[in-house]
Write a protein that holds these residues in place. Structure first.
Motif, mmCIF file in Angstrom:
data_model
loop_
_atom_site.group_PDB
_atom_site.id
_atom_site.type_symbol
_atom_site.label_atom_id
_atom_site.label_comp_id
_atom_site.label_asym_id
_atom_site.label_seq_id
_atom_site.Cartn_x
_atom_site.Cartn_y
_atom_site.Cartn_z
ATOM 1 N N TRP A 429 0.830 -1.207 0.000
ATOM 2 C CA TRP A 429 0.000 0.000 0.000
ATOM 3 C C TRP A 429 0.866 1.260 0.000
ATOM 4 C CZ3 TRP A 429 -4.855 1.513 -0.739
ATOM 5 C CH2 TRP A 429 -5.259 2.754 -0.249
ATOM 6 N N GLY A 430 0.674 2.096 -1.010
ATOM 7 C CA GLY A 430 1.349 3.385 -1.072
ATOM 8 C C GLY A 430 2.847 3.310 -1.265
ATOM 9 N N ARG A 431 3.368 2.173 -1.716
ATOM 10 C CA ARG A 431 4.817 2.009 -1.851
ATOM 11 C C ARG A 431 5.143 1.456 -3.232
ATOM 12 N NH1 ARG A 431 7.300 0.348 3.990
ATOM 13 N NH2 ARG A 431 5.801 1.477 5.278
ATOM 14 N N ALA A 432 5.083 2.334 -4.217
ATOM 15 C CA ALA A 432 5.287 1.913 -5.601
ATOM 16 C C ALA A 432 6.673 1.314 -5.825
ATOM 17 C CB ALA A 432 5.057 3.102 -6.536
ATOM 18 N N ARG A 433 7.691 1.929 -5.218
ATOM 19 C CA ARG A 433 9.050 1.459 -5.441
ATOM 20 C C ARG A 433 9.257 0.067 -4.840
ATOM 21 N NH1 ARG A 433 13.804 5.544 -4.008
ATOM 22 N NH2 ARG A 433 12.631 6.665 -5.627
ATOM 23 N N GLU A 434 8.779 -0.130 -3.611
ATOM 24 C CA GLU A 434 8.919 -1.443 -2.985
ATOM 25 C C GLU A 434 8.078 -2.491 -3.704
ATOM 26 O OE1 GLU A 434 8.919 -1.974 1.262
ATOM 27 O OE2 GLU A 434 9.283 0.166 1.568
#
Length: 596
Positions: A429-434
């Protein structure tokens, strides 16, 4: 529901594209009516465990009431956090949040000791607009939330304070099988916890996978003390929701204080039909030690169909202790199922076959450190026991991959476990890079023969687990975490192997409460080994010198490793995650900060 309803002509799981958790819930509420759906045994207020029961009809009424209240104060897609004690109200709050069109965020009440910082981090990440709790817990929840900035304080609603009549305004939300049902926050150690986006389709797929793999009935009853904010505990409440049946709940504290409570309820449910449960490895050892019934008690476990052993490394000694303790009461030697899973896979990945008895394979420690699984005799001086976690679930793939080249490795070679399947979460959630780093990987080269990626689309994306594993005879073995590997002088050592050695080195060490990790030497040119061990009961005043010397000698003898430092600490000093696992990296951080 029949098994063939969920399988295609080739035996693969084929759920309808519009399948959701709530569509099954509505069906079961209409079908089972006054039958019990969820029971909670309240040992906190009654030593006998007063049963609080929720029928399917009552569940439907409560879901509409709480769902309608949420629809009054939220928009579709808002996050709704559940900060409630274990019990039927937690179940109602979780499913009502989903039915209302919100995204549920299963968490824990602030009373859970030692995890306030994690709760704050999760709330800051999910940014819920509403928190669901219960009237008795509301004051503590309000006090905790007052610590947050005013702009981020969610509205607090007590689930049990909402009248049934509010349900008259409930409007079923338009849900999509690929939409997010809930955020499952990972335990976390040193990093901030991340919320895995779990879809409706992922949940439904994973429960079917578990049923097929373990050999369960779709309407099987179960008993669980697992915390409902944990992935394993949460998936347990899905069985009744999706396929009917009944689930009996109790609190984790009730189990730990008196493990026999869990065993007794398993036997009680087994009188009515086949039943199953799931628990981490420590629970089986604890039940064997302290969970036996009083002499003469009528205890029949012959109808216990499966006991999933997962969530932490599986120890064959713990299973043997459990089987020896309860085999006399009819427990089948095949009942305990060593398993592998993780939150990012919704939960379940693999387990042993329905008729398979748990067993250990012994590997050469030196070769294992070099990445090769070489079998040796159990009494070989360098033998390390490894427990099979069985075969990967139907319609799910697990490949062993070189983490650097991203090339699939052959059976017998140790590498990183990569997963693909409809049960895998959408991302963090909310962590495009990860999300891109962990969920969007491409397998560069598959094996021409014997590939464990066979059947997965050629353009499939894979989740890299960070876990190390190996295939032997088609079965999956978990050897450790990449980030937890102790690398000294270019050689890999698995921390759990070292920790097992330390636990047996001295009776003053508390077994199961040892952390092994490496830290940079003073010259920063190499890593060195550190051991942190909790003192066993009654060893608080023991002279530490002989204990430290015994630990150093045992590690040197079995692992050819010098121990740079040994810290003997009080019980409870080693950090653990909310699910009870050793938090080695957090322990390492505390050691380096001089807190131990």
């Amino acid at each position: 529901m029949k098994l063939e309803d969920h399988l295609d002509a080739d035996g693969n799981i084929a759920l309808p594209s519009d399948v959701t958790i709530t569509s099954f819930l509505d069906h079961n509420i209409a079908l089972f009516g006054t039958d019990a759906a969820y029971r909670y045994l309240d040992y906190d207020h009654d030593l006998a465990g007063a049963a609080i029961e929720l029928t399917w009809e009552e569940l439907g009424v409560r879901l509409r009431a709480v769902g309608a209240r949420l629809q009054q104060v939220t928009q579709p897609g808002d996050r709704v956090a559940i900060l409630a004690p274990q019990g039927v109200e937690y179940v109602v709050g979780f499913f009502a949040a989903i039915q209302s069109g919100a995204i549920a965020v299963p968490l824990f009440a602030p009373e859970l000791p030692g995890h306030a910082e994690r709760l704050e981090a999760v709330l800051a990440d999910a940014l819920p607009s509403v928190v669901l709790t219960t009237s008795p817990a509301a004051a503590d929840v309000q006090a905790f939330l007052r610590k947050l900035p005013r702009s981020r304080r969610p509205r607090v609603i007590a689930i049990d304070a909402i009248p049934d009549s509010v349900g008259a305004t409930f409007v079923p939300a338009r849900l999509d099988g690929g939409g997010i049902a809930y955020l499952q926050y990972t335990s976390g150690s040193t990093r901030s916890p991340a919320g895995v986006e779990i879809t409706h389709r992922a949940v439904c797929t994973n429960v079917v996978q578990m049923i097929i793999s373990v050999g369960l009935d779709f309407d099987i009853a179960s008993v669980s003390w697992l915390p409902l904010f944990h992935d394993m505990g949460l998936l347990m409440i899905m069985f009744p929701a999706l396929f009917g049946g009944q689930l009996t709940l109790m609190s984790p504290t009730a189990f730990v204080r008196r493990p026999h409570r869990w065993i007794k309820e398993l036997a009680a449910e087994a009188k009515r039909g086949r039943t199953f449960a799931a628990a981490p490895n420590f629970a089986f050892e604890l039940a064997a030690q302290r969970g036996l019934p009083p002499e003469g008690d009528d205890l029949d476990l012959s109808n216990v169909a499966g006991l999933i052993n997962g969530s932490e490394p599986v120890n064959i000694n713990s299973i043997n202790m459990f089987n020896e303790a309860f085999g006399r009461y009819g427990l089948a030697p095949t009942a305990v199922k060593p398993s592998y899973g993780m939150a990012e896979a919704t939960l379940f990945v693999s387990t042993t076959g329905a008729q398979d008895q748990p067993s250990a394979t012994y590997l050469d420690r030196g070769q294992l450190g070099l990445g090769h699984a070489v079998r040796v005799a159990p009494d070989a001086p360098n033998a390390v026991p490894q427990v099979s976690c069985g075969r990967v679930a139907r319609s799910q793939w697990a490949a062993i991959v070189d983490p650097v080249t991203e090339v699939e490795l052959r059976d017998g070679e140790v590498g990183e476990i990569w997963l693909h399947g409809a049960n895998i979460g959408r991302g963090y959630w909310g962590r495009a890079r990860e999300t891109e780093r962990w969920f969007r990987n491409k397998l560069q080269v598959r094996l021409e023969d014997g590939s464990h990626a066979e059947g997965a689309p050629g353009n499939a994306t894979w989740f890299r687990t960070g876990d190390m594993g190996v295939y032997l005879d088609g079965e999956l073995y978990i050897t450790g975490r990449i980030k937890d590997l102790v690398i000294v002088d270019g050689r890999n050592h698995y921390p759990q192997d070292i920790e097992a050695t330390v636990a047996t080195a001295s009776s003053a060490v508390r077994a199961g409460f040892v952390a092994a990790f490496s830290v940079p030497a003073e010259n920063q040119t190499r890593e060195q080994l550190v051991i942190v061990a909790e003192r066993a009961a009654g060893a608080g005043k023991a002279d530490p010198a002989p204990v430290v010397e015994a630990i150093r000698a045992a590690v040197s003898r079995r692992h050819s490793l010098a121990v740079a430092d040994v810290r003997l600490v009080a019980a409870g000093a080693i950090p653990r995650t909310t699910s009870g696992k050793l938090a080695r990296r957090a322990c390492r951080a505390e050691y380096q900060a001089g807190k131990l």
